[in-house]
Design an enzyme around this catalytic site. Structure first.
Site, PDB file in Angstrom:
ATOM      1  N   GLU A  12       0.758  -1.322   0.110  1.00 31.39           N
ATOM      2  CA  GLU A  12      -0.108   0.007   0.179  1.00 31.39           C
ATOM      3  C   GLU A  12       0.935   1.292  -0.080  1.00 31.39           C
ATOM      4  O   GLU A  12       0.373   2.503  -0.494  1.00 31.39           O
ATOM      5  CB  GLU A  12      -1.024  -0.080   1.110  1.00 31.39           C
ATOM      6  N   GLY A  95     -12.705  -4.286   1.454  1.00 29.40           N
ATOM      7  CA  GLY A  95     -13.468  -4.903   0.880  1.00 29.40           C
ATOM      8  C   GLY A  95     -14.823  -4.141   0.959  1.00 29.40           C
ATOM      9  O   GLY A  95     -15.299  -3.540   1.738  1.00 29.40           O
ATOM     10  N   ILE A 169     -12.494 -10.581   6.234  1.00 24.76           N
ATOM     11  CA  ILE A 169     -14.030 -10.963   5.955  1.00 24.76           C
ATOM     12  C   ILE A 169     -14.125 -11.559   4.537  1.00 24.76           C
ATOM     13  O   ILE A 169     -13.860 -10.832   3.623  1.00 24.76           O
ATOM     14  CB  ILE A 169     -15.007  -9.748   6.238  1.00 24.76           C
ATOM     15  N   MET A 189      -9.303  -3.193   8.127  1.00 25.69           N
ATOM     16  CA  MET A 189      -8.566  -3.533   9.358  1.00 25.69           C
ATOM     17  C   MET A 189      -7.900  -2.628  10.000  1.00 25.69           C
ATOM     18  O   MET A 189      -7.369  -2.837  11.152  1.00 25.69           O
ATOM     19  CB  MET A 189      -8.068  -5.150   9.118  1.00 25.69           C
ATOM     20  N   GLU A 190      -8.021  -1.339   9.521  1.00 29.45           N
ATOM     21  CA  GLU A 190      -7.125  -0.191  10.341  1.00 29.45           C
ATOM     22  C   GLU A 190      -7.949   1.132  10.480  1.00 29.45           C
ATOM     23  O   GLU A 190      -7.645   1.658  11.478  1.00 29.45           O
ATOM     24  CB  GLU A 190      -6.019   0.080   9.527  1.00 29.45           C
ATOM     25  N   ASP A 213     -12.041  -6.430  -2.950  1.00 31.71           N
ATOM     26  CA  ASP A 213     -12.604  -7.546  -3.208  1.00 31.71           C
ATOM     27  C   ASP A 213     -13.996  -7.133  -2.708  1.00 31.71           C
ATOM     28  O   ASP A 213     -14.237  -6.259  -2.172  1.00 31.71           O
ATOM     29  CB  ASP A 213     -11.902  -8.732  -2.179  1.00 31.71           C
TER      30      ASP A 213
HETATM   31  N1  ADE Z   1      -9.374  -5.449   3.263  1.00 28.03           N
HETATM   32  C1  ADE Z   1      -9.323  -5.713   2.018  1.00 28.03           C
HETATM   33  N2  ADE Z   1     -10.330  -6.697   1.975  1.00 28.03           N
HETATM   34  C2  ADE Z   1     -10.700  -6.910   3.270  1.00 28.03           C
HETATM   35  C3  ADE Z   1     -11.467  -7.942   3.742  1.00 28.03           C
HETATM   36  N3  ADE Z   1     -12.421  -8.714   2.910  1.00 28.03           N
HETATM   37  N4  ADE Z   1     -11.777  -8.194   5.030  1.00 28.03           N
HETATM   38  C4  ADE Z   1     -10.916  -7.378   5.882  1.00 28.03           C
HETATM   39  N5  ADE Z   1     -10.024  -6.444   5.320  1.00 28.03           N
HETATM   40  C5  ADE Z   1      -9.963  -6.190   4.108  1.00 28.03           C
END
Ligand code: ADE
Length: 247
Positions: A12, A95, A169, A189-190, A213
């Site tokens: 990143e 995501g 996830i 996640m941050e 995703d």
């Molecule tokens: N960052 C990118 N995709 C993610 C996902 N599916 N779950 C958690 N963090 C993510």
């Protein structure tokens, strides 16, 4: 002005560093960047590396925290306490929850929450602890600036709620629960950890994510495939934001 740019993963921030030093080859891995840049200074603090660079006369410090809320909070704290960041920009991938968000799309967090924070056993709502708040709002000024940048670049910039948790996830049921509980548009996640730290220090912050995703059954496969390309989309936009901030 001292500007901090944070990502979670090395992928990143590599395109951020190559974007800040025109002498570097685009697509360079971090080790090559460190070895070949004459302008990037590396410092290790609390077991993490921070990359400082003078960009158009301004001090910019870049770091990747490592994945998850604890590392993100640590890095945000170091960027503020040690590097005296006046503003913090986060760049990375997420995501999608909102069906209008597709791979490579950019989403700016209006506000962020922690989907895995749970003391509901004591009668509190999900995402809440006493003296905290479920949602932390990002800087309206930086969001407006971002919309101006997007207009100039002819890019569609989505805005929405981002939900953060220490879980990757890849499960439609968990995704649906996060959507229903927090009305979230994207997850990662941050972001909320950075938001809590910046809010506590009263430092304006901006969280930008490009979709990698859809947090569904294919999430880990898509994440691996699109991490690099979506990171680059986010990084390019962050550099344009930086140009606008220091203008
Ligand atoms: N960052 C990118 N995709 C993610 C996902 N599916 N779950 C958690 N963090 C993510």
């Amino acid at each position: 002005m001292r500007i901090a740019i944070l990502g979670a993963m090395v992928e990143e921030i590599e395109p951020i560093l190559t974007g800040l030093d025109p002498a570097l080859k685009p697509d360079s891995p971090l080790d090559d960047i460190i070895a070949s840049s004459k302008h990037i200074n590396v410092q290790t603090i609390a077991a993490n590396r921070y990359f400082t660079v003078k960009y158009k006369g301004h001090d910019v410090v870049v770091a990747y925290s490592k994945i998850g809320k604890v590392y993100a909070a640590l890095s945000a704290s170091v960027l503020i306490e040690h590097f005296k960041a006046d503003v913090l920009l986060f760049s990375g991938v997420a995501g999608a929850i909102n069906e209008n968000l597709h791979i490579g799309d950019l989403v700016v967090a209006t506000k962020l929450c922690q989907h895995d924070l749970d003391i509901t056993a004591f009668g509190h709502p999900y995402g809440y602890v006493p003296e905290g708040k479920v949602y932390v709002e990002s800087s309206e000024y930086l969001r407006q600036l971002a919309q101006n940048v997007a207009k100039e670049k002819g890019i569609k910039l989505h805005e929405g709620i981002i939900a953060t948790g220490d879980q990757f996830i890849a499960d439609p049921n968990r995704k649906e629960w996060i959507k229903k509980t927090f009305h979230a548009d994207a997850l990662e996640m941050e972001g909320a950890a950075v938001a809590v730290v910046c809010d506590a220090y009263d430092v304006p912050f901006f969280i930008l994510r490009s979709i990698s995703d859809a947090a569904d059954m294919d999430a880990s496969f898509d994440f691996d495939e699109f991490l690099k390309s979506s990171s680059k989309v986010s990084a390019d936009f962050i550099i344009s934001m930086l140009d606008k901030i220091i203008q």
